[in-house]
Design a protein around this motif. Sequence first.
Motif, short mmCIF file in Angstrom:
data_model
loop_
_atom_site.label_atom_id
_atom_site.label_comp_id
_atom_site.label_asym_id
_atom_site.label_seq_id
_atom_site.Cartn_x
_atom_site.Cartn_y
_atom_site.Cartn_z
N THR A 123 35.24 13.53 19.55
CA THR A 123 34.24 14.60 19.63
C THR A 123 33.34 14.63 18.41
OG1 THR A 123 35.80 15.89 20.92
CG2 THR A 123 33.90 17.05 19.99
N ARG A 139 43.54 11.83 16.73
CA ARG A 139 44.50 11.09 17.54
C ARG A 139 45.69 11.96 17.87
NH1 ARG A 139 46.40 5.26 17.52
NH2 ARG A 139 48.54 5.33 18.27
N ARG A 149 34.58 11.49 25.30
CA ARG A 149 35.57 10.57 25.85
C ARG A 149 36.87 10.66 25.05
NH1 ARG A 149 33.50 9.02 30.80
NH2 ARG A 149 31.24 9.01 30.56
N THR A 150 37.98 10.52 25.75
CA THR A 150 39.30 10.56 25.12
C THR A 150 40.12 9.37 25.58
OG1 THR A 150 40.11 12.03 26.87
CG2 THR A 150 39.31 13.07 24.86
N ARG A 199 46.22 9.01 22.15
CA ARG A 199 44.93 9.30 22.78
C ARG A 199 43.95 9.71 21.69
NH1 ARG A 199 43.27 10.11 27.77
NH2 ARG A 199 45.38 10.17 28.61
N ASP A 206 40.46 11.36 20.25
CA ASP A 206 39.47 12.40 20.48
C ASP A 206 38.26 12.06 19.62
OD1 ASP A 206 37.90 14.61 20.71
OD2 ASP A 206 39.47 16.07 20.28
#
Length: 604
Positions: free
Chosen positions: A134, A139, A100-101, A130, A132
């Motif tokens: 992962t 950001r 998700r981002t 936004r 990240d």
Amino acid sequence: MRTWKWMLTAFLLITLSAMAQQTNDQSPSSSPAQANAGQSNAATPQPATTAAPTAQPAASQPAKPAPAQAAAMAPPTTMDQVVDRAIVREHALMDMLKNRTPLVETYLQNLKPDPQLGAVPSQDHYFLGRLDLTDSIDRRDYLTKDESFQKNLMGGVSKLFKFEYKPMGFSWMIFADREDFDRDHYGFKYVRREFLGDVRCLVFDVTPKKDAGKGRFLGRVWVEDQEYNIVRLNGTYAPRPRNAMYFHMDSWRLNLIPGYWVPAYIYSEEGDFSYGAKDRMAFKAQSRIWGYDLKKGSKEDELTQVRVDSVKDETPSTADASPLEAQRQWQQQAEDNVVERLTESGLVAPEGEVDKVLQTVVNNLIVTNNIELPRPVRTRVMLTSPLETFSVGNTIVVSRGLVDVLPDEASLAMVLSHELAHIVLGHNLGSKFAFNDRMLFTDESTYSNFGFRHNPDEETAADTKAMELLKASPYAQKLDVPSLFLKELVVRAPELSALLTAHLGNSFTNEKGDLVRLIALTTMGPALDPNKLDQIAALPMGGRVKLNAWTNRVELAKTAPVAITSARDKMPFEVTPFFPRLSRLTSDAVPGSTTSAANTTPSN
């Protein structure tokens, strides 16, 4: 003899059970918090060195079952088992969010003491980026090009006697510890049971163990009592690094999808103006996270569902478009492209309840002024906090932050009348966006690719037309409150430059903080008097709109009226804490449904 043997057996079993639950310290790996807490003059932050550990018994390390397996596990019977389940669920949340981002927005106000109004804004800052999620937390910022390592701090840094806020610090606050949230690094102490809204929770104090490393969570967590997810985090990070500091935070999560409570709101506050306090700074900040379910590239899957239908043109006329009709269709194409692109990027909310309210006010203005337009006027909500509006084609866009602070319907009509005036006068912007190649840019570069600001002459003409529309509307006798809103804006503008900076559309003030929109309204109505408790010129931030972090949908908040007992209770344009009323997603609700998830209204 038989009784003695039974007692001995029971004693041995109890001893073995206690040994199996015992945990020992283990050398912590370098957590993101630890690795990113560095001095402002360092080239690359380094993890702290810790003492050599002792091995941990395998029995004390909780397994990490899949979410479905965790839900099917037997209910815990001890508080230690509750902690183990909460740790498992926290790591399951991190795994679920890896692809998700979401967007994250932080609006911060520095504070100064005022003898009459208490702590009031002295300066403000705005960050939008936004995330990240992962492997760690990264950001990508929309509004800054600062790529130095300092942005990774969970707070700010002191640099040449000037304190700088780092937006990444607020982003870290969605988790207690992204890497090492476990018994090796933390101790857990049960406090009590407590309801947060409709949800009963078990409350635990969480403290980092000795030699656990830098940047460890220190505070309190609330764990809901069905699937044992953490729903609230309150505390800070410790120990504090040199030339930097970690901020306090109150982080809230909402049950927007089955089995998970996703981070949605974070409130931060530092400073104290009590007698003898020596705080270096004072501020309040609101952070919002949304856009978890933004679907990129999903339209490619439609190729598997291609169906060809025979379509017949049944319009009254099959003639080619006239030049005027072609021009209008071209503008419509540009308008649709812009709205669709802003929605895909997570900056504009999908059509919903708030749009209907805005549309009703626009229709009131149109009908009472006998306005005829070739196409209907649409309204949409932009999800950001800065106070701005713009129109592209026949679509009026109003920021969530602006809807939040408007005190009544007449004030909303004032805002919408200005953009409606641009449409009526034919001040169309954005026709160049009918070319689809202009939509091919990254979300982070939206503000450098889009812009819908009018020139000063068009702004002046729109103001004049807007006053005509208002005086002929149902709001003609209700313009005292809109007048007070603009007067309050003039008073607060010098300290709220970030809130009043428009990034896509039209501002209320110029770079000097002078009012530039609907100035004629400020000559009307009563004088602004903060001591009049019944005179509400503007609301605090977050006073109107609830934002669903999963679907990006917005709806109007339903709050009970609260009596104002002093001028300090008004807090116009000010940041306030979040206190959402938590509730569980019902079994028959659509995932991400705003109505079934939570009443996410900050307290005023």
